[in-house]
Write an enzyme that holds these catalytic residues in place. Sequence first.
Site, short mmCIF file in Angstrom:
data_model
loop_
_atom_site.label_atom_id
_atom_site.label_comp_id
_atom_site.label_asym_id
_atom_site.label_seq_id
_atom_site.Cartn_x
_atom_site.Cartn_y
_atom_site.Cartn_z
N LYS A 145 19.70 -17.29 -8.67
CA LYS A 145 19.49 -18.63 -8.58
C LYS A 145 18.03 -18.53 -7.97
CE LYS A 145 20.53 -23.20 -6.48
NZ LYS A 145 21.51 -23.96 -6.27
C1 5RP Z 1 19.94 -23.31 -1.60
C2 5RP Z 1 21.10 -23.66 -2.49
C3 5RP Z 1 21.89 -25.21 -1.93
O1 5RP Z 1 22.74 -24.94 -1.47
C4 5RP Z 1 21.73 -26.09 -3.04
O2 5RP Z 1 22.70 -25.82 -3.94
C5 5RP Z 1 20.34 -26.57 -3.66
O3 5RP Z 1 20.52 -27.61 -4.45
P1 5RP Z 1 19.08 -28.57 -4.82
O4 5RP Z 1 18.00 -27.67 -3.80
O5 5RP Z 1 18.87 -28.53 -6.22
O6 5RP Z 1 19.53 -29.88 -4.02
O7 5RP Z 1 21.68 -23.13 -3.22
O8 5RP Z 1 19.51 -22.24 -1.90
#
Ligand code: 5RP
Length: 297
Positions: free
Chosen positions: A207
């Site tokens: 991710k």
């Molecule tokens: C940051 C993450 C967070 O925990 C979260 O999942 C982020 O989600 P968003 O930025 O879309 O609100 O993984 O690295």
Amino acid sequence: MAEQSGNIESKNFTLETPFAPYSTNSFHVKGAENYDWGMKDRLSRIFSPKSGNTVMLAFDHGYIMGSTTGLERLDIAIPPLIPEVDVLMATRGAIRTCVPPSSNKALALRCSAGSSVLDDDMSHENIAVDIEDAIRLNASCLAIQTFIGSPGQASSIKNLCDTIDAGNRFGIPTLGVVAVGKQMERTTKFFLLATRMLAEFGAHFIKTYYCEDFERVVAACPVPIVIAGGKKLPEKDALEMAYNAIRCGARGVDMGRNIFQSECPLAMTKSISKIVHEQYDAKTAYDYYLETKIKRR
Ligand code: 5RP
């Protein structure tokens, strides 16, 4: 022992056709060709065998931010969105208390923790979930945040590698989450470095944030990339970012604030799904968002 005499002799071995797992790209998840069956089964719950892509709903913010706008009540905010997504990304506390087990969705279990928004440097995390508990929760993957270029780099890489080893023992993939430390810039160079490092450590998918020349980041990474949503943007811009990422080869979107802080989270989730699974372009998806939002009034 079954009776052997009188059986029709087997002969349909189709010798001219190569064994499927060794033909090019017979499994729909990049880099996963040689994984074991259980690992592939879990990856198939995450990445749709039909589109090859995934819509992940991230609501693990509380582990670092506490109560977040849009997630004040997980039990109210999350259940209506569940049918529209492939994967729920959350902590075990959120899953056990606010997600019905009958939802039957893939779970990306947040497994690292150790700092909060009160810290100046949030890069020092630990592994916060035992592999046994991940199995008990039927996690489809384990999510670990890594802080490349930050003070906590070495320990976060160790967390990632230890989790990959634990998951590999039981056929559970690990999602390597690229965190951008305060001192790092969101450049293509940084994301090329971080995503490739995580993949080489053995993360099964990554991710990361969308950036310029994203197709290069995707091409240099031997496992699938899903993009993070990041801070809330106007819906039109968030859909455009998702579209651009998919066009550049991302295999999905793992979005939080741009969904649950949207004016209409359900319409936003459905519109993201249209881009990810049905090849909608950004404009068509935004029109769809506006229509769906009106119908919900
Ligand atoms: C940051 C993450 C967070 O925990 C979260 O999942 C982020 O989600 P968003 O930025 O879309 O609100 O993984 O690295």
